[in-house]
Design a protein around this motif. Structure first.
Motif, short mmCIF file in Angstrom:
data_model
loop_
_atom_site.label_atom_id
_atom_site.label_comp_id
_atom_site.label_asym_id
_atom_site.label_seq_id
_atom_site.Cartn_x
_atom_site.Cartn_y
_atom_site.Cartn_z
N LYS A 46 -16.75 0.93 12.46
CA LYS A 46 -16.53 -0.21 11.57
C LYS A 46 -15.27 -0.99 11.88
O LYS A 46 -15.01 -2.01 11.28
N VAL A 47 -14.43 -0.48 12.78
CA VAL A 47 -13.19 -1.20 13.08
C VAL A 47 -13.14 -1.49 14.57
O VAL A 47 -13.86 -0.89 15.36
N LYS A 69 -15.45 -6.54 11.98
CA LYS A 69 -16.80 -6.05 12.25
C LYS A 69 -17.66 -5.98 11.00
O LYS A 69 -18.86 -6.15 11.06
N THR A 70 -17.04 -5.70 9.88
CA THR A 70 -17.86 -5.58 8.68
C THR A 70 -18.09 -6.92 8.00
O THR A 70 -19.11 -7.10 7.36
N PRO A 108 -13.23 -0.72 5.92
CA PRO A 108 -12.46 0.51 5.80
C PRO A 108 -11.09 0.24 5.18
O PRO A 108 -10.47 -0.78 5.46
N LEU A 109 -10.67 1.16 4.33
CA LEU A 109 -9.38 1.01 3.64
C LEU A 109 -8.38 2.03 4.15
O LEU A 109 -7.50 2.45 3.42
N THR A 110 -8.54 2.43 5.41
CA THR A 110 -7.79 3.58 5.91
C THR A 110 -6.28 3.42 5.79
O THR A 110 -5.75 2.36 6.06
N TYR A 139 -11.67 7.19 8.81
CA TYR A 139 -11.41 6.15 9.80
C TYR A 139 -12.64 6.08 10.69
O TYR A 139 -12.82 6.87 11.59
N ILE A 192 -9.57 6.15 1.66
CA ILE A 192 -8.33 5.85 2.36
C ILE A 192 -8.06 6.83 3.50
O ILE A 192 -7.11 6.65 4.23
N LYS A 227 -8.39 -6.00 12.81
CA LYS A 227 -8.81 -4.67 13.22
C LYS A 227 -9.80 -4.07 12.22
O LYS A 227 -10.84 -3.56 12.61
N MET A 228 -9.47 -4.15 10.95
CA MET A 228 -10.23 -3.38 9.97
C MET A 228 -11.43 -4.13 9.41
O MET A 228 -12.35 -3.51 8.89
N ARG A 272 0.81 -1.22 0.00
CA ARG A 272 0.00 0.00 0.00
C ARG A 272 0.84 1.27 0.00
O ARG A 272 0.32 2.35 0.26
N PRO A 323 -14.70 4.65 13.44
CA PRO A 323 -14.52 3.78 14.61
C PRO A 323 -15.64 2.78 14.77
O PRO A 323 -15.47 1.76 15.44
#
Lengths: 501, 269
Positions: free
Chosen positions: B252-253, A328-329, B39-41, B248, B245, A324-325, A156, B250
Motif C-alpha cells: 500500500k505504500v 497508492k491508495t 496506512p497510518l504507520t 506497514y 499504527i 509515500k503513504m 503524531r 508494502p
C-alpha cells in the motif's frame, strides 16, 4: 489569532462552493477499489460569509459532515470509542507544554470532537447526556474546537505515548475537515488551498513568475560558482523530474541552488514542471480531496515526460508522507510501477555512494551541525537513518551532534500543519508552541541546524531569529541539500554563507 | 424467592448475555464497515506482518507505550510514573479473575488436578489465587480511582461516567472479596455451577438465598449490558488502533529500500 478577529466582527472566512474541478477528480477515480467511496462534494471556498450560520443549520451541517467522515474512516470511529482517559498523553504534546492550556492536552483536544460524537452517534450519549460528556453543537463549542484544533501540529508524537495507539493527528485532521463544512477555516490555510487549486503550488507562482525567479537563481549560481548552472523548466526530454517546494524559490533559495549544483555535478538531465512546483500538500492537514487532487497533479506531469524514469521529491516532510503513504491508495496502485518516486535524500545517497558527485567533508571543519527530525519525515514517513547517513558522508568526524530526544521521539518544532500565521497575536502563540524545540537547540547549541522540511525551515528560522533570538540568533537553518551542494568539490565553497555572525 | 432475586437470576441474566454477545460483535462490525484508506504507520515499523503482530501483542499486553515512557515522563513532570503499575495490575488481575471464574466454576475448583495435585490441593490453590487476585483487583481499582480524583490533570479530563465505571467494577470486586472471606455469605462452586447450567439449558433455577451474591451478579449484569456502548470497548479497539499504527503494508505504500537500490542503480538505469 486570525480567527478571533473574524469572530468578533461576526465574519467567518469562508464558504465552499460546488466546484467543477472537484467533480472531475471524483469521476476520474471511480472504480478504484481502494479509494474512499466519495468525498466532500462542496468544499471549495470562494466567498466569505456575511454572518455565521444559525445554530440549526450549523448543527445539520456538522452532523452530516461528521457522519460522512465517520463512514469513510475506520480509524476515526475506533479512536472516538477507545479512549479511556488515562492521561498518558500529557507528556507527549509540545503544544500543551508550551502553552499550558488544558485543552491542548491531546485527550482534551480530541474530546472537543468526541463530545459531539457521543451526542449524535452513540446510544449512551443520547440517553445519559452530560454524564458521559456528550454535548450539543453550538457556535461557542465550534469556536473552541476551531481554536484548539488549529493549534495541533499533527506531529503524531502522542500516538507513541497512547496505550491504545490513538493518533490525535487523525482526529484533528478530520475535525478540521468537518469544521470547513461549518464555515470555519483559518485564512492562511484557506488561501494555501485555493492557491493549490489555481496554480499547483502554495505561493500562487504562475509560469512567468517562475521563469523570472529561475533566471535570477541562475545568475546567483553563476556569481557564486563561476559555472553556468541551469535550472531547466518544462524540459520534457529530461530523464529526471524534480518536484521542489515552492518556498525554495523565495524563502530558501539555497535549497534550490543546492539541487541545481548537485544535478549539474552529477551530469543528470533534469527538469521541473511549471504546472506543479510543490511537494507539500496542505490537503493532508485539513482537506482530503485537495490532497488527492495535488497528488494526482504530479502523477499527470510524469505522462508528459518522454524518457522520464524517476521523480525526485524535494525537501518537504508532509509532502513526503503523502507521497509515500497515500499515493497508492488514493490514486491507484499502478503509480509506482511506472516510475521511481524517491525522496531527494535517497537520490543524494545514490549519487554520493556511487561516487557520481564528490564531496569534501573538510569544508565543514569546526562547525557543529545538528539534525531536526521533522515529524512527518521521521514519525510518519520513516526517513530516519537516511539523512544521518548523508550527513555522515559530508561532515567531518565529530561535527554532527544529536539532540535529545531524537529520531522518532523528536520534539515537533511547533510549525507543523503550516502554523505559520504572522499576525501579532499568533506570533506570541508560535513562540509558546516552539518552546520545547528551542530548549533542545539551547542544549546542543549548534552552528547549523539541518531541517529537511519547508514548513520546518520557516518555523525554525522563526525560532532562532525571532522567537528565541537572544540565545539562538547565531544558528543557521539549512536544508540537507544546501550542505551537500556546498560540499561538492567541483564548485568553490561559499564561505560567506557559513560565516559566524 | 423474592422479585429482585428473580429479576437478577432469571431475567436480567438473559438480557445481559444477549446484549453483550450481540452488541460487541455489532460494534466491531460497525468499525469494520469503514475502510482504512491509507496506512497510518508509526515509524520505525516492523517490516513484516508477523513482526507487526508480535509488536501489537507486546504493546497491548505489557502496556509498553506507557512502560517505556516512564523514564522521560519522570523527567518532564516528576509524577507520572504511576499509571503503568496501577493499570497493568488491574488488567492482569481482572483477566485472572475472569479466567478463574470460568475454569473454577466449570471444574468445581479442580482445575489444577491437571498439574497432578489432589482435588483438595487444587481447591486450595484455586481459592488462594482467586483471593490474591481479588485483593489486587480491589486495591488497584481504589488506586486508579484516587488517581483519577486527586491528580488534577486526570480529574479535568474525566467525565462522570469514568468514575462510575471504576466504582461499578470496584463494587463487584469488593462483594466478591467479601464472599471469599465471609463464612455466612460464601458461595460454593457447585451452587454457582448449578445456576449457570440451569441458565444455559434454559431451565433456570432460583438463585441461592444470598443478598451479596445477588447484588454481585446484578452489578456484573449492568456492566455487561453497558459494555458494548461504552469506552470499555477499548478492549477490542486497542487491537484495531494498534494494528493500524504498527502495520506497514508494502503493497500500500511506495517502498524505497535505499540500501539495495544504491547497488542496483550502480550500472545506470
Amino acid at each position: 489569532m486570525n480567527f478571533d478577529r473574524n469572530v468578533e466582527k461576526g465574519r467567518f472566512p469562508q464558504r465552499w462552493w460546488e466546484d467543477e474541478r472537484l467533480k472531475t477528480v471524483q469521476t476520474m477515480d471511480k472504480g478504484e477499489k481502494h479509494l474512499v467511496p466519495f468525498l466532500a462534494p462542496k468544499i471549495y471556498p470562494l466567498e466569505p460569509l456575511d454572518k455565521p450560520f444559525d445554530e440549526t443549520e450549523l448543527e445539520q451541517r456538522f452532523v452530516s459532515a461528521f457522519a460522512r467522515v465517520l463512514a469513510q474512516h475506520r480509524q476515526l470511529k475506533v479512536y472516538m470509542e477507545s479512549c479511556v482517559k488515562c492521561g498518558a498523553c500529557v507528556n507527549a504534546c509540545h503544544t500543551y507544554q508550551g502553552t499550558g492550556e488544558l485543552r491542548n492536552i491531546p485527550v482534551m483536544r480530541a474530546d472537543l470532537l468526541r463530545r459531539y460524537y457521543k451526542k449524535y452517534f452513540t446510544t449512551q450519549g443520547a440517553i445519559l447526556g452530560p454524564i458521559v460528556g456528550a454535548e450539543r453543537v453550538t457556535l461557542e463549542g465550534l469556536k473552541e474546537m476551531y481554536y484548539y484544533f488549529y493549534q495541533c501540529s499533527q506531529c503524531r508524537r502522542c500516538s507513541y505515548y497512547c496505550p491504545m495507539g490513538i493518533d490525535t493527528a487523525e482526529i484533528t485532521r478530520y475535525g478540521r475537515e468537518i469544521l470547513i463544512q461549518c464555515g470555519f477555516v483559518s485564512q492562511f490555510h484557506w488561501s494555501v488551498l485555493t492557491s493549490m487549486w489555481k496554480t499547483g503550488n502554495h505561493m500562487v507562482i504562475t509560469k512567468p513568475g517562475l521563469m523570472d525567479t529561475v533566471e535570477f537563481l541562475e545568475e546567483e549560481l553563476k556569481e557564486e560558482t563561476g559555472v553556468d548552472i541551469k535550472i531547466p523548466v518544462d524540459d520534457w526530454d529530461a530523464e529526471l523530474l524534480y518536484n521542489p517546494s515552492s518556498a525554495d524559490f523565495f524563502a530558501y533559495p539555497d535549497t534550490m541552488m543546492g539541487v541545481a549544483k548537485v544535478m549539474h555535478a552529477a551530469g543528470i538531465r533534469w527538469t521541473i514542471s511549471s504546472d506543479i512546483i510543490e511537494t507539500g500538500n496542505f490537503g493532508l492537514f485539513l482537506h482530503e480531496n485537495t490532497m488527492r487532487m495535488l497528488n494526482k497533479r504530479l502523477i499527470d506531469q510524469t505522462f508528459k515526460m518522454k524518457n522520464c524514469a524517476e521523480v525526485v521529491l524535494g525537501e518537504c516532510a508532509h509532502g513526503w508522507r503523502t507521497w509515500k503513504m497515500m499515493t497508492k491508495t488514493v490514486n491507484g496502485e499502478w503509480v509506482d510501477k511506472r516510475f521511481h518516486y524517491v525522496h531527494l535524500v535517497h537520490k543524494l545517497i545514490e549519487l554520493i555512494d556511487n561516487g557520481i558527485i564528490k564531496v569534501d567533508p573538510s569544508r565543514y571543519e569546526g562547525m557543529r551541525v545538528t539534525l531536526h527530525d521533522s515529524c512527518n519525515n521521521a514519525r510518519a514517513g520513516g526517513l530516519i537513518e537516511e539523512p544521518r547517513y548523508v550527513l555522515s558522508k559530508i561532515l567531518p568526524e565529530g561535527s554532527f551532534i544529536e539532540m535529545t530526544p531524537n529520531r522518532e521521539m523528536n520534539w515537533c518544532c511547533g510549525g507543523g500543519t503550516g502554523i505559520l500565521w504572522d499576525d501579532p497575536e499568533s506570533i506570541n502563540l508560535r513562540v509558546k508552541l516552539s518552546r520545547n524545540k528551542a530548549e533542545q537547540y539551547k542544549a546542543v547549541n549548534p552552528d547549523i541546524a539541518v531541517v529537511i522540511c519547508s514548513i520546518g525551515k520557516a518555523h525554525n528560522t522563526f525560532i532562532v531569529h525571532d522567537g528565541y533570538k537572544d540565545e539562538l540568533d547565531h544558528v543557521k537553518i539549512k536544508g540537507l541539500v544546501d550542505l551537500v551542494g556546498d560540499a561538492i568539490v567541483d564548485f568553490p565553497f561559499p564561505k560567506n554563507k557559513y560565516a559566524k555572525s | 424467592m423474592d422479585w429482585f432475586s428473580f429479576l437478577v437470576g432469571n431475567v436480567l441474566s438473559y438480557v445481559a448475555i444477549v446484549v453483550f454477545f450481540v452488541g460487541v460483535p455489532l460494534q466491531i462490525y460497525r468499525w469494520m464497515r469503514a475502510p482504512v484508506v491509507y496506512p497510518l504507520t508509526d515509524f520505525p515499523a516492523p517490516k513484516t506482518a508477523e513482526g507487526a503482530f508480535i509488536k501489537v501483542l507486546l504493546d497491548t499486553f505489557l502496556f509498553r507505550p506507557i512502560l517505556l515512557k516512564i523514564y522521560d515522563a519522570t523527567v518532564y513532570t516528576g509524577k507520572w510514573t504511576d499509571l503503568w503499575l496501577g493499570g497493568w495490575i488491574f488488567h492482569v488481575s481482572l483477566a485472572l479473575i475472569i479466567i478463574g471464574h470460568i475454569v473454577g466454576i466449570g471444574t468445581l475448583g479442580h482445575q489444577f488436578t491437571i498439574l497432578g495435585v489432589s482435588p483438595e490441593t487444587s481447591l486450595h490453590m484455586s481459592e488462594f489465587l482467586g483471593t490474591v487476585s481479588g485483593i489486587f483487583l480491589s486495591l488497584s481499582l481504589i488506586y486508579l480511582f484516587l488517581r483519577r480524583f486527586f491528580n488534577p490533570l486526570v480529574r479535568v479530563m474525566s467525565d462522570g461516567i469514568d468514575y462510575l465505571i471504576v466504582l461499578l467494577i470496584l463494587g463487584i470486586s469488593c462483594m466478591g472479596n467479601f464472599m471469599r472471606f465471609s463464612s455466612t455469605y460464601g458461595v460454593e462452586y457447585d451452587v454457582a455451577q448449578r445456576w449457570i447450567i440451569g441458565l444455559f439449558t434454559l431451565h433456570p433455577v432460583a438463585l441461592p438465598d444470598n443478598p451479596i451474591f445477588t447484588w454481585h451478579l446484578f452489578l456484573v449484569e449492568i456492566l455487561l449490558i453497558y459494555f458494548p456502548f461504552s469506552k470499555l470497548m477499548h478492549s477490542c479497539g486497542i487491537f484495531f488502533a494498534r494494528w493500524m499504527i504498527t502495520n506497514y503494508d508494502p503493497k500500500k505504500v511506495m517502498v524505497f529500500d535505499w540500501r539495495s537500490k544504491v547497488c542496483e542503480w550502480k550500472g545506470g538505469k
